[in-house]
Design an enzyme around this catalytic site. Structure first.
Site, PDB file in Angstrom:
ATOM      1  N   GLY A 121       3.204  -9.149  -6.220  1.00  0.00           N
ATOM      2  CA  GLY A 121       2.133  -8.927  -5.248  1.00  0.00           C
ATOM      3  C   GLY A 121       0.974  -8.158  -5.848  1.00  0.00           C
ATOM      4  O   GLY A 121       1.077  -7.570  -6.915  1.00  0.00           O
TER       5      GLY A 121
ATOM      6  N   ASN B  76       9.089  -0.662  -4.136  1.00  0.00           N
ATOM      7  CA  ASN B  76      10.162  -1.602  -3.771  1.00  0.00           C
ATOM      8  C   ASN B  76      11.375  -1.323  -4.662  1.00  0.00           C
ATOM      9  O   ASN B  76      11.229  -1.223  -5.879  1.00  0.00           O
ATOM     10  CB  ASN B  76       9.636  -3.034  -3.992  1.00  0.00           C
ATOM     11  CG  ASN B  76      10.649  -4.089  -3.575  1.00  0.00           C
ATOM     12  OD1 ASN B  76      11.777  -3.763  -3.180  1.00  0.00           O
ATOM     13  ND2 ASN B  76      10.249  -5.348  -3.655  1.00  0.00           N
TER      14      ASN B  76
ATOM     15  N   SER C 205       3.506  -5.777  -3.246  1.00  0.00           N
ATOM     16  CA  SER C 205       4.851  -5.438  -3.688  1.00  0.00           C
ATOM     17  C   SER C 205       5.650  -4.811  -2.548  1.00  0.00           C
ATOM     18  O   SER C 205       5.180  -3.873  -1.911  1.00  0.00           O
ATOM     19  CB  SER C 205       4.742  -4.489  -4.869  1.00  0.00           C
ATOM     20  OG  SER C 205       6.022  -4.153  -5.277  1.00  0.00           O
ATOM     21  N   GLY C 206       6.815  -5.333  -2.298  1.00  0.00           N
ATOM     22  CA  GLY C 206       7.691  -4.783  -1.268  1.00  0.00           C
ATOM     23  C   GLY C 206       7.455  -5.417   0.092  1.00  0.00           C
ATOM     24  O   GLY C 206       8.060  -5.019   1.081  1.00  0.00           O
TER      25      GLY C 206
ATOM     26  N   THR D 139      10.210 -12.033  -2.195  1.00  0.00           N
ATOM     27  CA  THR D 139      11.439 -12.548  -2.801  1.00  0.00           C
ATOM     28  C   THR D 139      12.455 -12.880  -1.720  1.00  0.00           C
ATOM     29  O   THR D 139      13.112 -13.937  -1.769  1.00  0.00           O
ATOM     30  CB  THR D 139      11.990 -11.514  -3.787  1.00  0.00           C
ATOM     31  OG1 THR D 139      10.954 -11.207  -4.697  1.00  0.00           O
ATOM     32  CG2 THR D 139      13.195 -12.021  -4.517  1.00  0.00           C
TER      33      THR D 139
ATOM     34  N   GLU E 154      -1.355  -5.388  -6.767  1.00  0.00           N
ATOM     35  CA  GLU E 154      -0.936  -4.008  -7.042  1.00  0.00           C
ATOM     36  C   GLU E 154      -2.142  -3.113  -7.283  1.00  0.00           C
ATOM     37  O   GLU E 154      -2.978  -3.417  -8.135  1.00  0.00           O
ATOM     38  CB  GLU E 154      -0.049  -3.978  -8.287  1.00  0.00           C
ATOM     39  CG  GLU E 154       1.389  -3.748  -7.946  1.00  0.00           C
ATOM     40  CD  GLU E 154       2.293  -3.780  -9.165  1.00  0.00           C
ATOM     41  OE1 GLU E 154       3.480  -3.573  -8.979  1.00  0.00           O
ATOM     42  OE2 GLU E 154       1.802  -4.004 -10.283  1.00  0.00           O
TER      43      GLU E 154
ATOM     44  N   SER F 157      11.912  -4.661  -7.025  1.00  0.00           N
ATOM     45  CA  SER F 157      10.612  -5.280  -7.215  1.00  0.00           C
ATOM     46  C   SER F 157      10.673  -6.319  -8.326  1.00  0.00           C
ATOM     47  O   SER F 157      11.229  -6.066  -9.402  1.00  0.00           O
ATOM     48  CB  SER F 157       9.616  -4.191  -7.568  1.00  0.00           C
ATOM     49  OG  SER F 157       8.359  -4.758  -7.758  1.00  0.00           O
ATOM     50  N   SER F 158      10.096  -7.497  -8.058  1.00  0.00           N
ATOM     51  CA  SER F 158      10.084  -8.542  -9.086  1.00  0.00           C
ATOM     52  C   SER F 158       9.029  -8.135 -10.107  1.00  0.00           C
ATOM     53  O   SER F 158       7.876  -7.938  -9.760  1.00  0.00           O
ATOM     54  CB  SER F 158       9.687  -9.883  -8.483  1.00  0.00           C
ATOM     55  OG  SER F 158      10.394 -10.091  -7.294  1.00  0.00           O
TER      56      SER F 158
HETATM   57  N1  LIG Z   1      13.384 -10.590   6.170  1.00  0.00           N
HETATM   58  C1  LIG Z   1      13.887  -9.435   5.760  1.00  0.00           C
HETATM   59  N2  LIG Z   1      14.935  -8.897   6.416  1.00  0.00           N
HETATM   60  C2  LIG Z   1      15.442  -7.714   6.009  1.00  0.00           C
HETATM   61  N3  LIG Z   1      14.982  -6.998   4.970  1.00  0.00           N
HETATM   62  C3  LIG Z   1      13.932  -7.484   4.285  1.00  0.00           C
HETATM   63  C4  LIG Z   1      13.350  -8.742   4.624  1.00  0.00           C
HETATM   64  N4  LIG Z   1      12.336  -8.953   3.774  1.00  0.00           N
HETATM   65  C5  LIG Z   1      12.319  -7.893   2.919  1.00  0.00           C
HETATM   66  N5  LIG Z   1      13.275  -7.026   3.221  1.00  0.00           N
HETATM   67  C6  LIG Z   1      13.555  -5.746   2.538  1.00  0.00           C
HETATM   68  O1  LIG Z   1      12.456  -5.381   1.778  1.00  0.00           O
HETATM   69  C7  LIG Z   1      12.768  -5.220   0.409  1.00  0.00           C
HETATM   70  C8  LIG Z   1      11.651  -5.727  -0.467  1.00  0.00           C
HETATM   71  O2  LIG Z   1      11.516  -7.116  -0.351  1.00  0.00           O
HETATM   72  P1  LIG Z   1      11.178  -8.059  -1.579  1.00  0.00           P
HETATM   73  O3  LIG Z   1      11.910  -7.660  -2.764  1.00  0.00           O
HETATM   74  O4  LIG Z   1      11.303  -9.432  -1.092  1.00  0.00           O
HETATM   75  O5  LIG Z   1       9.654  -7.705  -1.799  1.00  0.00           O
HETATM   76  P2  LIG Z   1       8.625  -8.477  -2.719  1.00  0.00           P
HETATM   77  O6  LIG Z   1       7.516  -8.867  -1.854  1.00  0.00           O
HETATM   78  O7  LIG Z   1       9.305  -9.532  -3.468  1.00  0.00           O
HETATM   79  O8  LIG Z   1       8.138  -7.332  -3.666  1.00  0.00           O
HETATM   80  P3  LIG Z   1       7.719  -7.421  -5.196  1.00  0.00           P
HETATM   81  O9  LIG Z   1       6.368  -7.977  -5.255  1.00  0.00           O
HETATM   82  O10 LIG Z   1       7.780  -6.003  -5.620  1.00  0.00           O
HETATM   83  O11 LIG Z   1       8.739  -8.244  -5.853  1.00  0.00           O
HETATM   84  C9  LIG Z   1      14.023  -5.996   0.216  1.00  0.00           C
HETATM   85  O12 LIG Z   1      14.797  -5.444  -0.805  1.00  0.00           O
HETATM   86  C10 LIG Z   1      14.696  -5.854   1.586  1.00  0.00           C
HETATM   87  O13 LIG Z   1      15.415  -4.654   1.633  1.00  0.00           O
HETATM   88 MG   LIG Z   2       9.813  -9.825  -5.338  1.00  0.00          MG
END
Ligand SMILES: Nc1ncnc2c1ncn2[C@@H]1O[C@H](COP(=O)(O)OP(=O)(O)OP(=O)(O)O)[C@@H](O)[C@H]1O
Ligand SMILES: [Mg+2]
Length: 1107
Positions: free
Chosen positions: A387, A157, A107-108, A112, A389, A160-161
């Site tokens: 992700g 996050n 997560s984070g 996404t 957890e 977070s999805s």
């Molecule tokens: N390539 C990137 N460039 C800039 N910021 C990023 C990038 N990837 C992620 N982030 C930052 O990290 C944060 C978390 O990313 P994201 O929501 O994609 O995580 P996730 O893996 O989908 O987590 P979860 O499993 O909780 O959904 C985003 O809100 C953004 O601020």
């Molecule tokens: Mg996500």
């Protein structure tokens, strides 16, 4: 020429972990760190992309970057997620292979974001056009909607999805997007009712309360204050960097683009509001006679508002919170709910309502974005699933168990597919396959999903078993069944080694996942798996008038009561994960492994331990090992030859022949040991990265030499070109100068020759001139002398002739005189005394005869004024008299030809002349117009038949006149008729007689001196007609009318003559008043006709245009 670049150019650390030397966990993390510190967040393991979350926006997603990566080979540029997206898109489009992009990480870690980057890249590079753009826009805009309803701020996050998402994007044969299908997996619905500390509920609740207009909130019966809602956690309601109000607008806009109707959006918001209201319903116990407590709704206000919102009868819902109907074998039993059960029921309803709403949203979006065309589609699937957890502080529950199970499955598919791919490539390239040792997590998957003794199967068994079922009985079951499993740990396990493990509480079990050990607390497992919603509640919901609500609770339909238990949550999830895995296995996988550099969600921090943990459980080092097990590096022959051809003289600068032979020659020439490489069908496989780096090193050195060589050749070429240019220029300059000098010289010689020539010619001419002049003078002298001599001779002769003539004349005169004298003497006796008078008379007679004959030329026209001039002075008197007599005579002759009528006309004209000549300016223009009399043709025109018959006498004049209105000076048309004894005014349209005035009553007529047609008929005072007053009229035939009036007055012997008064100012008697009519000369701008205007009570002013 296209410049071939490579991933190996300007590398920071190594861009592809396969090339890492030495390969171990530390060097792996060092490399990641090194690259991360230099803003290189992407690194490859072969074709797998490792993505580090930078936690800040980097300038690497610009349209220029998209262009840079477009249609380039994977290893041509530095690692980037775009390279992976491009590779996937191109093999989908060009090789017709369905693709899936698997994004994993905790997560984070940025899954996404990565999925959005992939989608936006594909959207940017695929086809364009109005329809295609609409599809793209809808696909992209589905993200904000799903994120608002399915994402929440968690400790890990801020976005977070809380659901798993798999999206299939469908393309046509050209690679243009046609539409898509989204599948969602298990929304973490427990969040609706309760959030851990520091976390929030789903974004949409906060967005709605912050962003909706006052009006919307009023309609939804909501308050902007978060603190009013039990379901919203307050300690982290506001998140830094999140603008809920702006996000709300984005979401609404996105819903509109995706194709939600306004009414649908409203319904969705109403359900969201209903969930909030539901959370505020509280219960109190009420004691019953049987000693049990029964729950009652405490404050009914929220319940009432919620019921109003959804159109549910309040009493029905209230009852559903107090009683529960149990149906078994056609029997119905009602039991009361205590307060705890009522809260359980309320939360179950809220969770179900929200999760079903979420699933409905996905279905609705799918309806909008589904591909219309029925042709075969190519598919690119993007998987963004929650992700792995592990909660350290908080106990992990059913949700984490499910999430981790899903990640376990993904890891398995990753291992399977990576190995399979590797193996396939070796077979494809005809390289011998060496077995690779790796950890296969299939055994963990089996522990969870095995149909006989898997944990999920146990749980289902417990849930379905009759009798008392608790979480503890479930744990007991696990302890007996899974005791022997090497990845299952529990305190009460028969396995004695955990008996003293204090980190393992009694109510928990632990699983050794591929990503680490996770401790699960069994509390709630059974309930959550059952996911029970009392039938009374679903029936109450079905009774709502809110159509979306009814749609969400179809099982509440009393007509379709289903006594069968619904499938458990675990069962459903396992089935959907199974379908997903099957689906993924049919596609070509592309991996993005997301890694989170720190726990603080901040940029620039790289926590080694955290990264190490992720690298370990993602099995990345293992992944590299697998990739390198046989050969670390592989490259198509063409690229290899292109890159290293400068290392061998035979291949430099061009190799003519098959690339494979070239590479063979090259490697032999470079003395690379034969065990270090193997020749595949299309690629060269290099066993050790060191060999590649040696080649790279030699290439770099060689490139320096080559650069010097190129520089040398270039400089030589440049200098030579410069020299040649100078030489060429010098020739041109010299040629031009020579030409110029020759031209100058020639001009000088030419002008000198001309000077000399002119001098000589002048000298010669002057000589000739002098000669000629001398000759001319000689000739002139001779002529003068001759002339003088001839003159003398002539004068002498003249004098002689003159003398002779004088003499002859004198002789003749003397002779004449003498002869006359002789004659007179001879004839004197024959002459009469009156001969002189006779000659005189004869002469006079001749003269007169000639004079009269001359007069014959004059004409008989009385208008002819010509008369011959007098020939002799003595005839002057006779000449004038003759002229007068002749004129009178010819006038008489002319008059003699006239008929009686014509005579009368001329008499009238004469009379008009007497009256008006030199008195009225209108007169001259009337002279040439004949007096017609009857302008209306009253005899013939049937329109006037009645009027004509009303007239007793012959009509002498009939004309259209304007009668001037005394009030405003405007004219109204009237017919004017004149007979011998009276004049009549009649209506122009009807012909009805308006006034008939006997002429004796007419005293006088007044007209102006100017060129207007106004005239006043003044009546005698005291006469019968005078009572109506005088008439002020205007006519185009004024002269004729007045003349005729005057003439009738004159010819009637018994009548007084009518006075004609010509002046520019006269009085007119209108009934009682006398009004002065005054004529003035107006400017020409008034138009051609005279205009009459009432100035005051006593004055009518007529402005007559200047002539
Ligand atoms: N390539 C990137 N460039 C800039 N910021 C990023 C990038 N990837 C992620 N982030 C930052 O990290 C944060 C978390 O990313 P994201 O929501 O994609 O995580 P996730 O893996 O989908 O987590 P979860 O499993 O909780 O959904 C985003 O809100 C953004 O601020
Ligand atoms: Mg996500």
């Amino acid at each position: 020429m296209e410049v071939k670049t490579s991933l190996l150019d300007n590398m920071i650390g190594v861009g592809d972990m396969v090339l890492l030397e030495p390969l171990n966990e530390d060097s792996f993390i060092m490399n990641l760190r090194n690259r991360f510190d230099h803003n290189e967040i992407y690194t490859y393991i072969g074709s797998v992309v490792i993505s580090m979350n930078p936690y800040r926006s980097l300038p690497i997603y610009t349209p220029q970057k998209v262009e840079e990566y477009r249609n380039r080979n994977f290893y041509e540029l530095s690692p980037h997620i775009y390279a992976l997206a491009d590779e996937a898109y191109r093999s989908l489009r060009d090789q017709d292979k369905d693709q899936c992009i698997l994004i994993t990480g905790e997560s984070g870690a940025g899954k996404t974001e990565a999925s959005k980057l992939v989608m936006s890249y594909v959207a940017a590079v695929c086809g364009k056009g109005q329809e295609v753009n609409k599809v793209k826009e809808q696909l992209l805009q589905s993200n904000p909607v799903l994120e608002a309803f399915g994402n929440a701020k968690t400790m890990r996050n801020d976005n977070s999805s809380r659901f798993g998402k798999y999206m299939d994007i469908e393309f046509d044969f050209k690679g243009d997007p046609l539409g898509g299908v989204i599948s969602n997996y298990l929304l973490e619905k427990s969040r609706v009712c309760k959030q851990p500390r520091g976390e929030r509920n789903f974004h949409i609740f906060y967005q709605l309360l912050s962003g909706a207009s006052d009006d919307t909130l009023m309609k939804l019966k909501l308050d902007r204050d978060f603190s009013k809602y039990n379901y919203l956690s307050l300690d982290s309601a506001n998140v830094n960097g999140l603008d809920d109000a702006a996000s709300f607008r984005t979401v609404r806009n996105a819903m509109q683009i995706v194709g939600f109707m306004e009414a649908e959006v409203q319904s969705v918001l109403e359900l969201v509001a209903a969930v909030l209201k539901l959370g505020n319903i509280e219960f109190k116990p009420e004691s019953r006679v049987n000693g049990f407590d029964e729950s009652r709704v405490k404050d009914k206000n929220d319940l009432k508002e919620m019921c109003e919102l959804l159109g549910i009868e309040q009493s029905v819902l209230e009852r559903a919170f107090s009683y529960r109907t149990v149906e078994a074998k056609m029997e119905k039993m009602s039991t009361t709910l205590n307060v705890a059960q009522a809260y359980y029921a309320r939360d179950a309803l809220a969770k179900n309502l929200y999760s079903r709403l979420f699933s409905w949203l996905v279905t609705r979006i799918n309806e909008s974005i589904k591909a219309q065309a029925k042709t075969r589609h190519k598919v690119m699937g993007v998987l963004d699933i929650y992700g792995f957890e592990i909660f350290e502080v908080r106990d992990n529950s059913f949700e984490q168990f499910i999430i981790n199970y899903c990640n376990e499955k993904l890891q398995q598919i990753f291992i399977e597919l990576t190995l399979r791919e590797e193996q396939e490539e070796y077979i494809r390239e005809d390289i011998e396959w060496t077995n690779i040792e790796y950890f296969n997590n299939a055994v963990i998957c089996d522990l969870i999903e095995n149909n006989q003794n898997g944990i999920l199967a146990m749980l289902d068994e417990e849930c379905l078993r009759p009798g008392t079922v608790t979480d503890d009985t479930f744990l007991d079951k696990l302890n007996t069944i899974c005791a022997e499993h090497q990845h299952f740990e529990s305190r009460l396990n028969k396995n004695s080694k955990f008996l003293t493990d204090h980190s393992l509480p009694h109510s928990c079990f632990r699983i050794q996942h591929y990503a680490g050990k996770v401790l699960y607390r069994v509390e709630g497992f059974v309930d959550k798996n059952n996911d029970l919603l009392y039938r009374d509640l679903s029936q109450a919901m079905y009774k709502a008038t809110h159509s979306l609500m009814r749609q969400l609770f179809p099982e509440g339909n009393p007509a379709k009561v289903n006594l069968k238990r619904p499938p458990t949550a675990g069962f459903q999830f396992k089935a959907s994960v199974g379908v997903l895995m099957k689906n993924l296995q049919t596609k070509n996988p592309n991996y993005i492994r997301c890694i989170k550099p720190n726990d603080k969600k901040v940029a620039h921090i790289f926590t080694d331990s955290l990264v190490c943990h992720q690298v370990r459980y993602l099995g990345l080092v293992e992944n590299v090992r697998v990739r390198r097990a046989g050969y670390a590096f592989r490259q198509p022959y063409e690229s290899c030859l292109e890159r290293y051809k400068m290392l061998c003289k035979k291949t430099w600068p061009h190799w003519r022949g098959p690339a494979r032979d070239g590479v063979e020659v090259l490697l032999t020439d470079c003395s690379v040991p034969t065990e270090e490489f193997a020749y595949g069908r299309s690629k060269i496989f290099i066993r050790n990265p060191r060999t590649l780096f040696t080649l790279e090193e030699r290439r770099r050195a060689c490139l320096e030499d080559l650069a010097t060589l190129i520089q040398k050749i270039y400089r030589g070429w440049k200098s030579r070109t410069h020299f040649l240019l100078l030489k060429k220029s010098q020739v041109v300059v010299a040629a031009w100068y020579r030409r110029y000098a020759q031209q100058n010289k020639y001009q000088k010689i030419k002008s000198a020759t001309l000077v000399m020539q002119s001098f000589i010619r002048g000298w010669k001419a002057r000589n000739i001139l002098r000669q000629l002049k001398y000759e001319k003078r000689c000739k002139e002298a001779v002529t003068t002398i001759a002339a003088y001599w001839h003159g003398t001779q002539a004068r002498r002769e003249l004098r002689r002739l003159k003398e002779e003539a004088r003499r002859k004349h004198a002789v003749a005169i003397i002779w004449a005189y003498w002869l006359g004298l002789q004659v007179r003497r001879e004839y004197r006796k024959f002459f009469r005394a009156n001969a002189g008078k006779k000659i005189y008379d004869f002469t006079i007679q001749r003269i007169m005869q000639k004079y009269f004959l001359g007069l014959k030329t004059t004409t008989m026209s009385p208008m002819d004024n010509s008369w011959p001039a007098k020939p002799y002075g003595f005839l002057e008197g006779a000449h004038t008299q003759l002229r007068r007599i002749f004129h009178l005579w010819r006038c008489k002759k002319y008059r003699g030809q006239f008929t009686e009528e014509k005579k009368a006309v001329y008499e009238e004209k004469l009379e008009a002349s007497e009256i008006f000549k030199d008195k009225k300016a209108l007169y001259p223009s009337s002279v040439s117009q004949p007096f017609k009399g009857d302008y209306l043709e009253i005899q013939k025109n049937p329109k006037y038949q009645k009027l004509n018959s009303a007239m007793e006498e012959k009509v002498l004049l009939a004309d259209l006149v304007n009668k001037i209105n005394r009030a405003n000076g405007k004219g109204s048309p009237r017919l004017f008729l004149l007979t011998k004894s009276n004049f009549v005014l009649a209506d122009q349209k009807t012909g009805q007689v308006k006034a008939s005035v006997p002429l004796p009553d007419l005293a006088s007529v007044s007209v102006s001196t100017q060129s207007d047609g106004f005239f006043a008929l003044k009546l005698k005072e005291g006469s019968a007609s005078a009572s109506k007053g005088d008439f002020l009229l205007s006519s185009e035939h004024l002269i004729e009318i007045i003349t005729k009036l005057h003439r009738i007055g004159t010819t009637a012997a018994d009548r007084d003559q009518i006075n004609i008064d010509i002046s520019d100012e006269f009085l007119v008697q209108f009934k009682q008043d006398k009004v002065c009519v005054k004529f003035i000369q107006g400017g020409p701008k008034n138009g051609n006709s005279a205009a009459c205007k009432r100035k005051n009570n006593r004055l009518l002013e007529v402005s007559v245009p200047s002539p």
